[in-house]
Enzyme design. Structure first.
Site, mmCIF file in Angstrom:
data_model
loop_
_atom_site.group_PDB
_atom_site.id
_atom_site.type_symbol
_atom_site.label_atom_id
_atom_site.label_comp_id
_atom_site.label_asym_id
_atom_site.label_seq_id
_atom_site.Cartn_x
_atom_site.Cartn_y
_atom_site.Cartn_z
ATOM 1 N N ARG A 89 -9.785 -12.147 2.036
ATOM 2 C CA ARG A 89 -10.628 -13.222 1.491
ATOM 3 C C ARG A 89 -9.903 -14.560 1.519
ATOM 4 O O ARG A 89 -10.546 -15.608 1.621
ATOM 5 C CB ARG A 89 -11.061 -12.852 0.069
ATOM 6 C CG ARG A 89 -9.953 -12.761 -0.950
ATOM 7 C CD ARG A 89 -10.317 -11.916 -2.145
ATOM 8 N NE ARG A 89 -10.428 -10.511 -1.804
ATOM 9 C CZ ARG A 89 -10.780 -9.551 -2.642
ATOM 10 N NH1 ARG A 89 -11.038 -9.847 -3.909
ATOM 11 N NH2 ARG A 89 -10.859 -8.298 -2.242
ATOM 12 N N LYS A 132 0.830 -1.195 0.000
ATOM 13 C CA LYS A 132 0.000 0.000 0.000
ATOM 14 C C LYS A 132 0.870 1.253 0.000
ATOM 15 O O LYS A 132 2.070 1.197 0.310
ATOM 16 C CB LYS A 132 -0.888 0.019 1.261
ATOM 17 C CG LYS A 132 -1.874 -1.120 1.377
ATOM 18 C CD LYS A 132 -2.614 -1.031 2.711
ATOM 19 C CE LYS A 132 -3.588 -2.181 2.891
ATOM 20 N NZ LYS A 132 -4.750 -2.090 1.999
#
Length: 486
Positions: free
Chosen positions: A333, A259
């Site tokens: 996920r 990020k």
């Protein structure tokens, strides 16, 4: 846990301060001496007091410190009661109302509970790392009079249990990642054994034996070992449990798909789903609910060292399905995939609700007003939405059509871990749905916009919100079996 707001039963209040409540017509809902009542009416008239819900007015006749609280047309639901309790707490934070007497004899139990809960949740602070303790407000105390002690004790016990759960979730989300990482998070869960929860922790070796390649792949770049924690509450006999599943990425750098630096410090609360499940289990045990519930959380750190998972890697999940990792920042996920498989194989739950700060896309879609709700069951969705409306933890159902599911096709594995450039929260939910078997009723709540608040609102100060604790408890309180095979 300690609270800045507390309450107790009192036969004869010791405080010289009193709170009364009045409606739009300035009707006082308390027995007062005529002379005092006349003074109050005269004062409210002179200052043109509008008795809207949450409007408070201080008055000092003779040697009495009086706090007048408006209730509008009347407190008719939990949300209105919480708002009143929130504003009551703010008023009590100012001298001379730190200790105050209150007679709620004409209020229903749910309304009194809402008032006490609103005040208690509003009093939350996380200030443990200030060397000079920073306290926004002083400790305040409400003396309850005019009702039976047994009635008060039952209400206050429920309020404290719920507040303990919400505050625990807020504490966990507020902790810095050098303090709260998978191992220490698991240790805090183990403390809940004192509340008769059965808590167990899977180690990395045990997860490897189970084939949890998706979850382990996320954590392999961190020196901190990953963990899966289960918390069981057996309050409902032989029935299948309701399963609560939480994403617990204790810090998310994005891994190799790193990020940007700006705002990365916020990624300490990428375990908001796990915090909500842990807080919910704390509240469930504290309230002694007559329902079997299992809470299970996957705890990892997503870090970019020389052993970290790479874009293009293929991992094998516990379900046996293979996943091509296109973006290592779509890691939550992968964690949930193995935890969802595990909870189904081990517990065969009646239904599953998972919570995760899963995608920034859901904030683009819904802002910070709603959590995104995805499900394979209309009836489960209805129960979650209705429960959320009661406790002001709202969700909005999103679509899950085949077109989004097709975006996950990989040319070398069973699926990719991301879809196309658009509809990212939907393709993420479609990914999770691939790990739900045998038509088990399942709902996924993407709480990326709800786990942290930039601005305080009723009962929720700035910072970690604890979203999900009350929602899950309300779902359980109102639970209706889902047995139509949706």
């Amino acid at each position: 846990m300690s609270f800045l707001f507390t309450a107790s039963f009192s036969v004869k209040p010791k405080s010289k301060a009193t709170v009364i409540y009045v409606n739009n017509e300035l009707k006082i809902f308390q027995s007062l001496e005529k002379d005092l009542a006349d003074k109050i009416y005269g004062y409210m008239s002179r200052v043109s007091f509008e008795a809207k819900n949450g409007n408070f007015l201080s008055f000092f006749p003779d040697d009495i410190n009086l706090l007048i609280g408006g209730v509008g047309k009347g407190l008719v639901n939990l949300a209105e009661a919480e708002k009143w309790g929130n504003e009551l707490y703010k008023s009590m934070s100012k001298a001379p109302f730190h200790t105050i007497a209150f007679s709620p004899e004409k209020l229903e139990d749910e309304i009194l509970q809402g008032i006490l809960l609103g005040a208690t949740l509003a009093s939350y602070e996380f200030n443990k790392y200030f060397t000079k303790k920073k306290t926004i407000s002083p400790e305040v105390h409400l003396e309850i009079t005019g009702i039976e002690k047994k009635r008060f004790d039952e209400i206050w016990k429920s309020v404290k249990a719920m507040a303990n759960g919400v505050h625990l979730a807020r504490d966990l989300s507020s902790e810095p990642a050098n303090i709260l990482y998978p191992g220490t998070f698991a240790e805090r869960c183990e403390r809940l054994k004192d509340m008769d929860l059965t808590v167990s922790v899977l180690t990395e070796d045990e997860m490897e034996d189970l084939g949890m390649g998706a979850l382990l792949g996320v954590g392999q770049g961190s020196i901190r070992e990953s963990a899966v924690v289960t918390m069981e509450w057996n309050g409902g006999g032989e029935e299948a449990p309701l399963a609560l599943v939480g994403k617990g990425v204790c810090f998310d750098t994005g891994g190799i798909s790193i990020k940007s630096a700006r705002g990365m410090e916020d990624m300490k609360w990428d375990m908001g789903g796990a915090a909500a499940v842990t807080g919910a289990m704390c509240a469930i045990a504290g309230r002694n609910l007559k329902k079997n519930v299992v809470g299970i959380i996957g705890l990892v750190e997503n870090m970019p060292d020389g052993n970290a998972q790479r874009p293009g890697d293929v991992v094998t999940s516990m379900s046996g399905q293979t996943i091509e990792v296109i973006n290592t920042d779509a890691e939550g996920r992968l964690v949930l995939a193995d935890v969802l498989t595990y909870v189904q194989k081990e517990y065969n739950p009646e239904a599953i609700i998972d919570l995760a700060t899963l995608t920034g896309a859901i904030i683009v879609s819904l802002g910070k007003e709603y959590a995104g709700l995805f499900s394979n069951s209309n009836k489960l969705c209805e129960q979650i939405i209705q429960a959320g409306q009661k406790v002001s933890e709202k969700s909005w159902r999103m679509p899950m059509e085949e077109a989004y599911n097709k975006q996950l096709a990989s040319h070398i594995a069973d699926m990719k871990n991301i879809g196309g450039a658009f509809g990212g929260s939907i393709s993420a939910a479609c990914f999770l749905n691939r790990f739900i078997k045998n038509n088990t009723p399942w709902a996924h709540l993407d709480i990326a916009g709800k786990a942290w608040s930039d601005n305080p609102v009723t009962s929720v100060p700035k910072g970690a919100t604890g979203y999900g604790v009350r929602l899950l408890n309300q779902v359980i309180d109102d639970w209706q079996p889902i047995n139509d095979g949706e």
